[in-house]
Design an enzyme around this catalytic site. Structure first.
Site, PDB file in Angstrom:
ATOM      1  N   CYS A 106     -13.130   2.449 -29.212  1.00  0.00           N
ATOM      2  CA  CYS A 106     -14.458   3.044 -29.382  1.00  0.00           C
ATOM      3  C   CYS A 106     -15.164   3.201 -28.042  1.00  0.00           C
ATOM      4  O   CYS A 106     -16.132   2.497 -27.744  1.00  0.00           O
ATOM      5  CB  CYS A 106     -15.293   2.170 -30.309  1.00  0.00           C
ATOM      6  SG  CYS A 106     -14.412   1.809 -31.818  1.00  0.00           S
ATOM      7  N   GLU A 107     -14.626   4.050 -27.202  1.00  0.00           N
ATOM      8  CA  GLU A 107     -15.220   4.364 -25.897  1.00  0.00           C
ATOM      9  C   GLU A 107     -14.843   5.802 -25.573  1.00  0.00           C
ATOM     10  O   GLU A 107     -13.670   6.171 -25.714  1.00  0.00           O
ATOM     11  CB  GLU A 107     -14.600   3.501 -24.767  1.00  0.00           C
ATOM     12  CG  GLU A 107     -14.827   2.036 -24.874  1.00  0.00           C
ATOM     13  CD  GLU A 107     -15.928   1.526 -23.962  1.00  0.00           C
ATOM     14  OE1 GLU A 107     -16.576   2.319 -23.247  1.00  0.00           O
ATOM     15  OE2 GLU A 107     -16.136   0.308 -24.000  1.00  0.00           O
ATOM     16  N   TYR A 151       0.625  -1.981 -12.196  1.00  0.00           N
ATOM     17  CA  TYR A 151      -0.768  -2.033 -12.623  1.00  0.00           C
ATOM     18  C   TYR A 151      -0.961  -1.424 -14.017  1.00  0.00           C
ATOM     19  O   TYR A 151      -2.000  -0.856 -14.324  1.00  0.00           O
ATOM     20  CB  TYR A 151      -1.686  -1.355 -11.590  1.00  0.00           C
ATOM     21  CG  TYR A 151      -1.476  -1.899 -10.194  1.00  0.00           C
ATOM     22  CD1 TYR A 151      -1.898  -3.177  -9.866  1.00  0.00           C
ATOM     23  CD2 TYR A 151      -0.808  -1.152  -9.209  1.00  0.00           C
ATOM     24  CE1 TYR A 151      -1.671  -3.701  -8.595  1.00  0.00           C
ATOM     25  CE2 TYR A 151      -0.586  -1.671  -7.938  1.00  0.00           C
ATOM     26  CZ  TYR A 151      -1.028  -2.946  -7.636  1.00  0.00           C
ATOM     27  OH  TYR A 151      -0.803  -3.466  -6.393  1.00  0.00           O
ATOM     28  N   GLY A 189       3.875  -3.555  -3.702  1.00  0.00           N
ATOM     29  CA  GLY A 189       3.856  -3.824  -5.137  1.00  0.00           C
ATOM     30  C   GLY A 189       4.225  -2.559  -5.887  1.00  0.00           C
ATOM     31  O   GLY A 189       5.317  -2.406  -6.455  1.00  0.00           O
ATOM     32  N   ARG A 190       3.309  -1.593  -5.815  1.00  0.00           N
ATOM     33  CA  ARG A 190       3.489  -0.331  -6.541  1.00  0.00           C
ATOM     34  C   ARG A 190       4.822   0.344  -6.204  1.00  0.00           C
ATOM     35  O   ARG A 190       5.497   0.867  -7.105  1.00  0.00           O
ATOM     36  CB  ARG A 190       2.338   0.601  -6.155  1.00  0.00           C
ATOM     37  CG  ARG A 190       2.254   1.869  -6.972  1.00  0.00           C
ATOM     38  CD  ARG A 190       1.251   2.847  -6.358  1.00  0.00           C
ATOM     39  NE  ARG A 190       0.004   2.268  -5.986  1.00  0.00           N
ATOM     40  CZ  ARG A 190      -1.084   2.218  -6.764  1.00  0.00           C
ATOM     41  NH1 ARG A 190      -1.055   2.765  -7.960  1.00  0.00           N
ATOM     42  NH2 ARG A 190      -2.197   1.661  -6.331  1.00  0.00           N
ATOM     43  N   GLY A 200       0.763  -1.238   0.000  1.00  0.00           N
ATOM     44  CA  GLY A 200       0.000   0.000   0.000  1.00  0.00           C
ATOM     45  C   GLY A 200       0.793   1.286   0.000  1.00  0.00           C
ATOM     46  O   GLY A 200       0.216   2.365  -0.140  1.00  0.00           O
ATOM     47  N   TYR A 222      -9.577   4.684 -12.812  1.00  0.00           N
ATOM     48  CA  TYR A 222      -9.483   5.391 -11.527  1.00  0.00           C
ATOM     49  C   TYR A 222      -9.357   6.896 -11.718  1.00  0.00           C
ATOM     50  O   TYR A 222      -9.084   7.607 -10.760  1.00  0.00           O
ATOM     51  CB  TYR A 222      -8.239   4.949 -10.748  1.00  0.00           C
ATOM     52  CG  TYR A 222      -8.061   3.470 -10.565  1.00  0.00           C
ATOM     53  CD1 TYR A 222      -8.892   2.744  -9.718  1.00  0.00           C
ATOM     54  CD2 TYR A 222      -7.021   2.805 -11.212  1.00  0.00           C
ATOM     55  CE1 TYR A 222      -8.699   1.386  -9.533  1.00  0.00           C
ATOM     56  CE2 TYR A 222      -6.827   1.444 -11.028  1.00  0.00           C
ATOM     57  CZ  TYR A 222      -7.672   0.738 -10.190  1.00  0.00           C
ATOM     58  OH  TYR A 222      -7.466  -0.598 -10.016  1.00  0.00           O
ATOM     59  N   ARG A 262      -5.460   2.520 -16.009  1.00  0.00           N
ATOM     60  CA  ARG A 262      -5.580   3.326 -14.793  1.00  0.00           C
ATOM     61  C   ARG A 262      -6.266   4.684 -15.007  1.00  0.00           C
ATOM     62  O   ARG A 262      -7.112   5.081 -14.204  1.00  0.00           O
ATOM     63  CB  ARG A 262      -4.217   3.508 -14.116  1.00  0.00           C
ATOM     64  CG  ARG A 262      -3.533   2.182 -13.736  1.00  0.00           C
ATOM     65  CD  ARG A 262      -2.343   2.383 -12.818  1.00  0.00           C
ATOM     66  NE  ARG A 262      -2.755   2.730 -11.484  1.00  0.00           N
ATOM     67  CZ  ARG A 262      -2.674   3.918 -10.967  1.00  0.00           C
ATOM     68  NH1 ARG A 262      -2.115   4.913 -11.662  1.00  0.00           N
ATOM     69  NH2 ARG A 262      -3.105   4.170  -9.764  1.00  0.00           N
ATOM     70  N   GLU A 272       4.186  -6.309   1.960  1.00  0.00           N
ATOM     71  CA  GLU A 272       3.789  -6.763   0.619  1.00  0.00           C
ATOM     72  C   GLU A 272       3.733  -5.588  -0.367  1.00  0.00           C
ATOM     73  O   GLU A 272       2.698  -5.353  -0.992  1.00  0.00           O
ATOM     74  CB  GLU A 272       2.398  -7.412   0.676  1.00  0.00           C
ATOM     75  CG  GLU A 272       2.262  -8.577   1.639  1.00  0.00           C
ATOM     76  CD  GLU A 272       0.801  -9.008   1.835  1.00  0.00           C
ATOM     77  OE1 GLU A 272      -0.115  -8.325   1.323  1.00  0.00           O
ATOM     78  OE2 GLU A 272       0.572 -10.017   2.516  1.00  0.00           O
TER      79      GLU A 272
END
Ligand code: LLP
Length: 412
Positions: A340-341, A368, A272-273, A238, A313, A309, A270
């Protein structure tokens, strides 16, 4: 940080990005081996002689080369699926340095994890504990268990990546944990290993972590009075990174604060980022410039399927030109992809001088980025490259159009 300008050209370590684009094409993820190693070592070394294991969270970036680089310097791994477990093993990682997280491990995953001997299962419910116990019984083994508790603290991060509040699906209530540990203690096929929590991701202030730790330590005392002996405390991942100039956590100060509270108990983290986020960039090419009366769109060849991302987010990634001196149309650009979004954007409102054919880097996309990519709109997933000093190497080849439907067949 390994990404910097040399003679107005963006480099990864000592390799010029245009050389990578010439060699591997675009869009492209580029990772710095040096940064990955340094980031992991910063956590590891901050513990000094205190017993600890820094388990890299594989979900952030699960490329075999990334895992291998980390395995070689002694990393443990936080995994959440059999796929991640097999990746770690294929990359030379050791099972007994793996903690197995996730809310719903399947019987097949549990059996494989027992077979290879993971360090522990981080368990998130009574039902999951029962499933692990019955698989362990059927294969005649003992499963090492940590209960993941939900300390009900506000991590003050994006709601989608906040996990330590009661309203989230993660962990068990603090007051349920004792019952579960007593069950483990009396089981022939379960052993008490640790106590676990993880409160969220991209946390930029140390106080929620320390609030969670205080709650976990209160529980630890309670467990001790019941003769339940915890081997390690897992405080999850985190730790946030700098995307937009935000203040981030001082890792040494965070770890010093942990050590000052936990006596001699072994600590697992733990992250990650914080290991891979700033160690990777995403390179994309400007295909077309398109301006209407109100907006300036730079249509690039990377899209939300490659880097989700921003759409998912509303995440911010800094955009840098590969060539600082290139002159073009100065405007406040929205970087959008070919999908197409309307939600297919990589960045909004960036003051840049752009020409068609320019290359741009989306910074801090090592975590990510690729792992959340998909084949939406039948777009092959992009290539990944690792750089170390003056050398570079393809670590995942670009998918081909044939790869897209290789597993499909017509209905007979
Ligand atoms: N441990 C557990 C149990 C986790 O669920 C996570 C992340 C981590 C460790 C690693 O957290 P980190 O150190 O990377 O913050 N896709 C989102 C992030 C989702 C994080 C999910 N869990 C994003 O792109 O921001």
């Amino acid at each position: 940080m390994s990404f910097s300008y040399q003679n107005n050209t963006l480099h990864a370590d000592s390799v010029a990005i245009p050389e990578l684009v010439d060699t591997y094409g675009s869009p492209l993820y580029v990772y710095s081996r040096t940064d990955i190693e340094n980031n992991w070592r910063e956590f590891d070394q901050a513990f000094g002689t205190h017993p600890h294991l820094v388990c890299y969270a594989v979900k952030a970036n699960s490329n075999l080369a990334v895992l291998n680089v980390l395995a070689k310097i002694g990393a443990g791994f936080d995994i959440v699926s059999i796929g991640e477990l097999e990746r770690v093993l294929a990359a030379g990682g050791t099972a007994n340095k793996c903690v197995f997280s996730g809310v719903a491990k399947t019987a097949i995953e549990i059996e494989r994890a027992l077979e290879v001997g993971v360090r522990c299962f981080n368990v998130e419910s009574a039902s999951e504990l029962n499933r692990i116990e019955s698989v362990a019984r059927s294969v005649g083994k003992q499963a090492p268990i940590s209960i993941r508790v939900n300390p009900n603290v506000d991590a003050k991060t994006h709601p989608y990546i906040s996990t330590g509040l009661k309203e989230n699906k993660f962990g068990v209530d603090m007051n349920e944990a004792l019952d579960l540990y007593q069950h483990i203690q009396h089981s022939e096929h379960l052993t008490v290993q640790g106590l676990d929590c993880h409160i969220g991701s991209q946390i930029t202030d140390v106080s929620p972590f320390l609030d969670a730790l205080d709650k976990v330590l209160t529980l630890l005392d309670q467990l001790n009075t019941h003769n339940i002996n915890i081997q390690h405390l897992d405080l999850g991942g985190g730790v946030g990174i700098n995307y937009e100039g935000e203040e981030t956590i001082n890792i040494q100060a965070y770890i010093d604060a942990i050590i000052s509270k936990v006596g001699q108990t072994e600590i697992i983290l733990e992250p990650g980022r914080a290991i891979v986020g700033n160690a990777g960039i995403f390179i994309t090419k400007v295909e077309f410039l398109k301006q209407n009366s109100t907006h300036a769109f730079a249509i690039v060849n990377g899209a939300m399927n490659d880097l989700l991302r921003p759409s998912f987010y509303n995440a911010y990634h800094q955009v840098l030109p590969i060539n600082k001196t290139s002159t073009g149309t100065q405007a406040n650009w929205n970087l959008v992809g070919p999908i197409c979004e309307t939600g297919d954007f990589l960045a909004k409102n960036r003051d840049l001088s752009l020409s068609e054919g320019d290359y741009l880097a989306l910074m801090s996309t090592g975590a990510y980025g690729f792992t959340m990519s998909s084949n939406y709109n039948s777009r092959p997933r992009v290539a990944e490259v690792m750089v170390s000093n003056t050398s570079h190497q393809l670590i995942r080849k670009r998918e081909t159009v044939q790869d897209l439907f290789a597993g499909e067949c017509l209905y007979e």
